[in-house]
Design an enzyme around this catalytic site. Structure first.
Site, PDB file in Angstrom:
ATOM      1  N   LYS A 208      -4.120 -44.350 -12.363  1.00  0.00           N
ATOM      2  CA  LYS A 208      -3.072 -43.526 -13.041  1.00  0.00           C
ATOM      3  C   LYS A 208      -1.835 -44.411 -13.392  1.00  0.00           C
ATOM      4  O   LYS A 208      -1.431 -44.443 -14.766  1.00  0.00           O
ATOM      5  CB  LYS A 208      -2.831 -42.450 -12.156  1.00  0.00           C
ATOM      6  CG  LYS A 208      -1.617 -41.474 -12.639  1.00  0.00           C
ATOM      7  CD  LYS A 208      -1.664 -40.397 -12.134  1.00  0.00           C
ATOM      8  CE  LYS A 208      -0.518 -39.481 -12.295  1.00  0.00           C
ATOM      9  NZ  LYS A 208      -0.351 -38.133 -11.581  1.00  0.00           N
ATOM     10  N   GLU A 214      -4.255 -53.105  -4.885  1.00  0.00           N
ATOM     11  CA  GLU A 214      -5.661 -52.971  -4.721  1.00  0.00           C
ATOM     12  C   GLU A 214      -6.584 -53.306  -6.199  1.00  0.00           C
ATOM     13  O   GLU A 214      -6.846 -54.168  -6.178  1.00  0.00           O
ATOM     14  CB  GLU A 214      -6.213 -52.103  -3.539  1.00  0.00           C
ATOM     15  CG  GLU A 214      -5.558 -51.949  -2.410  1.00  0.00           C
ATOM     16  CD  GLU A 214      -4.377 -51.094  -2.203  1.00  0.00           C
ATOM     17  OE1 GLU A 214      -3.608 -50.719  -3.181  1.00  0.00           O
ATOM     18  OE2 GLU A 214      -4.096 -50.478  -1.158  1.00  0.00           O
ATOM     19  N   GLY A 269      -3.758 -37.631  -8.732  1.00  0.00           N
ATOM     20  CA  GLY A 269      -4.907 -38.516  -8.531  1.00  0.00           C
ATOM     21  C   GLY A 269      -5.902 -37.907  -7.952  1.00  0.00           C
ATOM     22  O   GLY A 269      -7.175 -37.991  -8.374  1.00  0.00           O
ATOM     23  N   ARG A 270      -5.703 -37.007  -6.868  1.00  0.00           N
ATOM     24  CA  ARG A 270      -6.884 -36.427  -6.093  1.00  0.00           C
ATOM     25  C   ARG A 270      -7.489 -35.326  -6.817  1.00  0.00           C
ATOM     26  O   ARG A 270      -8.445 -34.717  -6.424  1.00  0.00           O
ATOM     27  CB  ARG A 270      -6.458 -36.146  -4.750  1.00  0.00           C
ATOM     28  CG  ARG A 270      -5.121 -35.232  -4.555  1.00  0.00           C
ATOM     29  CD  ARG A 270      -4.659 -35.100  -3.215  1.00  0.00           C
ATOM     30  NE  ARG A 270      -3.196 -34.626  -3.146  1.00  0.00           N
ATOM     31  CZ  ARG A 270      -2.162 -35.008  -3.634  1.00  0.00           C
ATOM     32  NH1 ARG A 270      -2.140 -36.334  -4.011  1.00  0.00           N
ATOM     33  NH2 ARG A 270      -1.144 -34.478  -3.461  1.00  0.00           N
ATOM     34  N   GLU A 355      -4.229 -35.257   2.017  1.00  0.00           N
ATOM     35  CA  GLU A 355      -3.172 -35.947   1.009  1.00  0.00           C
ATOM     36  C   GLU A 355      -2.052 -34.725   0.499  1.00  0.00           C
ATOM     37  O   GLU A 355      -0.767 -34.837   0.065  1.00  0.00           O
ATOM     38  CB  GLU A 355      -3.604 -36.673   0.002  1.00  0.00           C
ATOM     39  CG  GLU A 355      -2.632 -37.740  -0.615  1.00  0.00           C
ATOM     40  CD  GLU A 355      -3.377 -38.892  -1.588  1.00  0.00           C
ATOM     41  OE1 GLU A 355      -4.094 -39.326  -0.923  1.00  0.00           O
ATOM     42  OE2 GLU A 355      -3.206 -38.652  -2.617  1.00  0.00           O
ATOM     43  N   HIS A 386     -26.910 -35.769  15.995  1.00  0.00           N
ATOM     44  CA  HIS A 386     -27.490 -36.525  17.043  1.00  0.00           C
ATOM     45  C   HIS A 386     -26.084 -37.432  17.506  1.00  0.00           C
ATOM     46  O   HIS A 386     -26.243 -38.324  17.853  1.00  0.00           O
ATOM     47  CB  HIS A 386     -28.371 -37.407  16.451  1.00  0.00           C
ATOM     48  CG  HIS A 386     -29.621 -36.659  16.401  1.00  0.00           C
ATOM     49  ND1 HIS A 386     -30.602 -36.389  17.108  1.00  0.00           N
ATOM     50  CD2 HIS A 386     -29.717 -35.804  14.981  1.00  0.00           C
ATOM     51  CE1 HIS A 386     -31.586 -35.733  16.665  1.00  0.00           C
ATOM     52  NE2 HIS A 386     -31.147 -35.402  15.311  1.00  0.00           N
ATOM     53  N   LYS A 514       2.239 -48.261  -0.328  1.00  0.00           N
ATOM     54  CA  LYS A 514       2.302 -49.242  -1.558  1.00  0.00           C
ATOM     55  C   LYS A 514       3.525 -50.088  -1.791  1.00  0.00           C
ATOM     56  O   LYS A 514       3.447 -51.260  -1.713  1.00  0.00           O
ATOM     57  CB  LYS A 514       2.359 -48.303  -2.886  1.00  0.00           C
ATOM     58  CG  LYS A 514       0.908 -47.917  -3.146  1.00  0.00           C
ATOM     59  CD  LYS A 514       0.750 -46.941  -4.424  1.00  0.00           C
ATOM     60  CE  LYS A 514      -0.575 -46.163  -4.607  1.00  0.00           C
ATOM     61  NZ  LYS A 514      -0.598 -45.552  -6.042  1.00  0.00           N
TER      62      LYS A 514
HETATM   63  C1  G6Q Z   1      -3.892 -39.300  -5.183  1.00  0.00           C
HETATM   64  C2  G6Q Z   1      -2.857 -40.322  -4.737  1.00  0.00           C
HETATM   65  C3  G6Q Z   1      -3.604 -41.823  -4.569  1.00  0.00           C
HETATM   66  C4  G6Q Z   1      -3.941 -42.753  -5.751  1.00  0.00           C
HETATM   67  C5  G6Q Z   1      -4.248 -43.853  -5.616  1.00  0.00           C
HETATM   68  C6  G6Q Z   1      -4.364 -44.722  -6.933  1.00  0.00           C
HETATM   69  O1  G6Q Z   1      -3.346 -38.155  -5.410  1.00  0.00           O
HETATM   70  O2  G6Q Z   1      -1.888 -40.450  -5.402  1.00  0.00           O
HETATM   71  O3  G6Q Z   1      -4.866 -41.634  -3.817  1.00  0.00           O
HETATM   72  O4  G6Q Z   1      -4.816 -41.965  -6.499  1.00  0.00           O
HETATM   73  O5  G6Q Z   1      -3.187 -44.407  -4.809  1.00  0.00           O
HETATM   74  O6  G6Q Z   1      -3.351 -44.835  -7.749  1.00  0.00           O
HETATM   75  P1  G6Q Z   1      -3.485 -45.516  -9.092  1.00  0.00           P
HETATM   76  O7  G6Q Z   1      -4.590 -44.257  -9.942  1.00  0.00           O
HETATM   77  O8  G6Q Z   1      -2.219 -45.029  -9.764  1.00  0.00           O
HETATM   78  O9  G6Q Z   1      -4.139 -46.618  -9.104  1.00  0.00           O
END
Ligand code: G6Q
Length: 551
Positions: A208, A214, A269-270, A355, A386, A514
């Site tokens: 996003k 990462e 994001g989620r 989250e 199990h 971050k």
């Molecule tokens: C989701 C969070 C988080 C995010 C990641 C990746 O709701 O905000 O999990 O999706 O940190 O972020 P970017 O899409 O900006 O790389």
């Protein structure tokens, strides 16, 4: 400061008193006294059949929980979300994942502008691009067909696509394999790249913000790998596409505008798998199947808005989480799919719930004095049986659990599926019924257990029961049913956030991580920190790592 959310005093107190009455009531006895209990507490939501009857509830509980939702203004808040109001207060944004799957296409306004034309334009772009790749018309730099797609993303830009692509494996084509790289641990990308040929690999960089450390690190490594092997910077244009809201950053990376799939700040994001973040899903299963997924979610959106509250599955499931978390002291909740292809659902929902609702201040910025988000965990049955089910059956903690299963599998091994479903039913039944000391003793006597061990064994082999479970069945794990299922949980999360008076749509804890990692990077490289910049433990560990790594 009160110990419950604003406006809910009466409802909260009533629930507290009701909990005391119900504390020692057994669900098994409630079934005995009510031959309509199953019908009363089970309901259809899209293709999902949701059975709440094995929960520690009566009609009174539902009435009181619905009164709590009403006292907290659930209906108005839900309307505000669907209308595009800025309900994500800390980020001052609308929350419109529902617009991404608004198949009725009715206008949804953000700042006076209908977002649907943009949503539809990006969907059309995804359809065109994925279609070209899947038909072999989109070729790599050397003219080869694309055989492998690598989604590079993390968190919300990874867990949804990975979960859905895995769940919909029967719909994927053998001609195209999807891989996922999320962790910055170099082992992750090394392992994926080791099995690939650059000529036939397409990278989808999903982020996003397009600044996530990462994802950017993995994307640069992938880019180097490709350019070194294909010996041309020009190859990037045929092997990299991006999904992002940050078009400027994407351009800096060197991905051309026509290879960028946009989305908007009102997509969290989620909650983003319905947006262009779903591009790797479209590549894997095709556009029509993706639309079916959207349709399934849209159907649940309608259900959440229109269904009678007493038969509104996401509303009631959300409220059950409140019931156990705030009135029974439950701290966690398990998600147990009896379907191997849903193996990533627990981690997907772990992010979605934790989250969203892992917050300690209310919408006015006051520290909350009531419990909020539960710890979500789980893995597919029957494996868990199990391992950790022991604690579900006999542990000292109350852990409500959701059992999820499709009636029909995609494989032809009917016998396996019969056994799988028998286990699902046996576990939910046993968790509810338990086995009393007297029953256990009688059983042991019949088996001829030695008299001097009878007491000990009947204690150890009896089960308290009364452990709440929710059962969710669907005909088959189709894209449409999966869309139903994900949206069911999204709206349960929303419901809880409204009751708890928190912002379910920001993620300051993720953002903290971050910042911290970026700040420490220079010191890890140097193997030392300047005096006084860290606590003694962190400074000591940095120095120790420095020594171990010869820095
Ligand atoms: C989701 C969070 C988080 C995010 C990641 C990746 O709701 O905000 O999990 O999706 O940190 O972020 P970017 O899409 O900006 O790389």
């Amino acid at each position: 400061m009160t110990d419950h959310p604003k406006g809910s005093t009466e409802a909260w107190e009533a629930l507290r008193a009701h909990q005391r009455q119900l504390e020692n009531v057994r669900v098994a006895d409630l079934f005995e006294g009510d031959d309509k209990r199953f019908e009363r507490f089970s309901m259809q939501a899209g293709e999902l059949f949701v059975d709440l009857s094995k929960n520690r509830i009566t009609q009174e509980t539902v009435k009181l929980l619905l009164a709590l939702a009403e006292a907290r203004g659930l209906a108005a808040r839900r309307r505000a979300m669907f209308e595009g109001q800025r309900i994500n207060t800390t980020e001052d944004r609308a929350v419109l994942h529902v617009a991404l799957r608004n198949r009725s296409n009715t206008p949804i306004l953000v700042n006076g502008k209908d977002v649907m034309p943009d949503v539809n334009a990006v969907l059309a772009q995804m359809e065109r691009f994925a279609g070209a790749v899947r038909r072999g018309e989109w070729r790599g730099h050397t003219g080869e067909r694309i055989t492998d797609v690598v989604n590079i993303g993390i968190g919300g830009s990874h867990l949804g696509p990975q979960m859905v692509v895995t769940a919909l494996k029967p719909y994927t084509t053998a001609a195209l394999t999807t891989h996922f790289v999320s962790n910055v641990d170099g082992a992750a990308i090394s392992e994926v790249l080791a099995g690939l040929r650059p000529e036939s690999t397409l990278f989808v960089v999903s982020s996003k913000t397009f600044t996530t450390q990462e994802t950017m690190t993995n994307a640069h490594t992938a880019r180097r790998w490709l350019v070194e092997r294909l010996k041309s910077d020009k190859a990037v244009a045929r092997h990299f596409v991006a999904v992002s809201t940050n078009l400027a950053k994407v351009a800096e990376f060197g991905i051309e505008r026509q290879n960028v799939f946009a989305f908007w700040d009102w997509v969290g994001g989620r909650y983003s798998l319905w947006s262009a973040i779903g591009l790797s899903i479209v590549l894997a299963v095709g556009y029509e199947r993706f639309v079916e997924l959207l349709e399934g979610a849209h159907e649940l959106d309608r259900h959440f808005q229109d269904a009678d509250p007493n038969r509104n599955a996401p509303l009631l499931m959300g409220l059950l989480g409140v019931w156990y978390g705030n009135f029974f002291g439950a701290e966690s909740s398990a998600v147990l799919p009896y379907d191997e292809s849903l193996r990533y659902l627990p981690s997907y929902l772990q992010q979605a719930f934790m989250e969203s609702n892992g917050k300690d201040v209310d919408l006015a910025g006051e520290r909350v004095a009531w419990q909020t988000g539960a710890i979500i965990w789980g893995s597919p049955g029957t494996d868990g049986q199990h391992a950790y089910y022991q604690l579900l059956h006999q542990g000292t903690k109350l852990i409500p659990a959701d059992f999820i299963a499709p009636a029909r599998p995609f494989h032809a091994l009917t016998e396996h599926h019969d056994i799988l479903l028998a286990n699902f039913l046996a576990q939910t039944e046993a968790l509810m019924l338990g086995r009393t000391r007297a029953q256990t003793r009688a059983m042991l006597e019949e088996q001829g257990a030695p008299a001097d061990r009878l007491e000990l064994l009947s204690a150890a082999k009896s089960f308290p029961g009364n452990r709440p479970t929710t059962s969710i069945l669907m005909p088959q794990l189709t894209p449409h049913a999966l869309g139903n299922l994900i949206a069911l949980y999204e709206h349960a999360i929303f419901t809880q956030g409204v009751v708890w008076d928190i912002d379910s749509f920001d993620q300051m804890g993720v953002e903290l991580g971050k910042e911290l990692a970026t700040n420490l990077l220079g010191e890890v490289r140097a193997g030392a920190s300047a005096p006084g910049t860290h606590d003694a433990s962190t400074a000591g560990l940095l120095a120790h790592l420095g020594q171990l790594r010869g820095r």
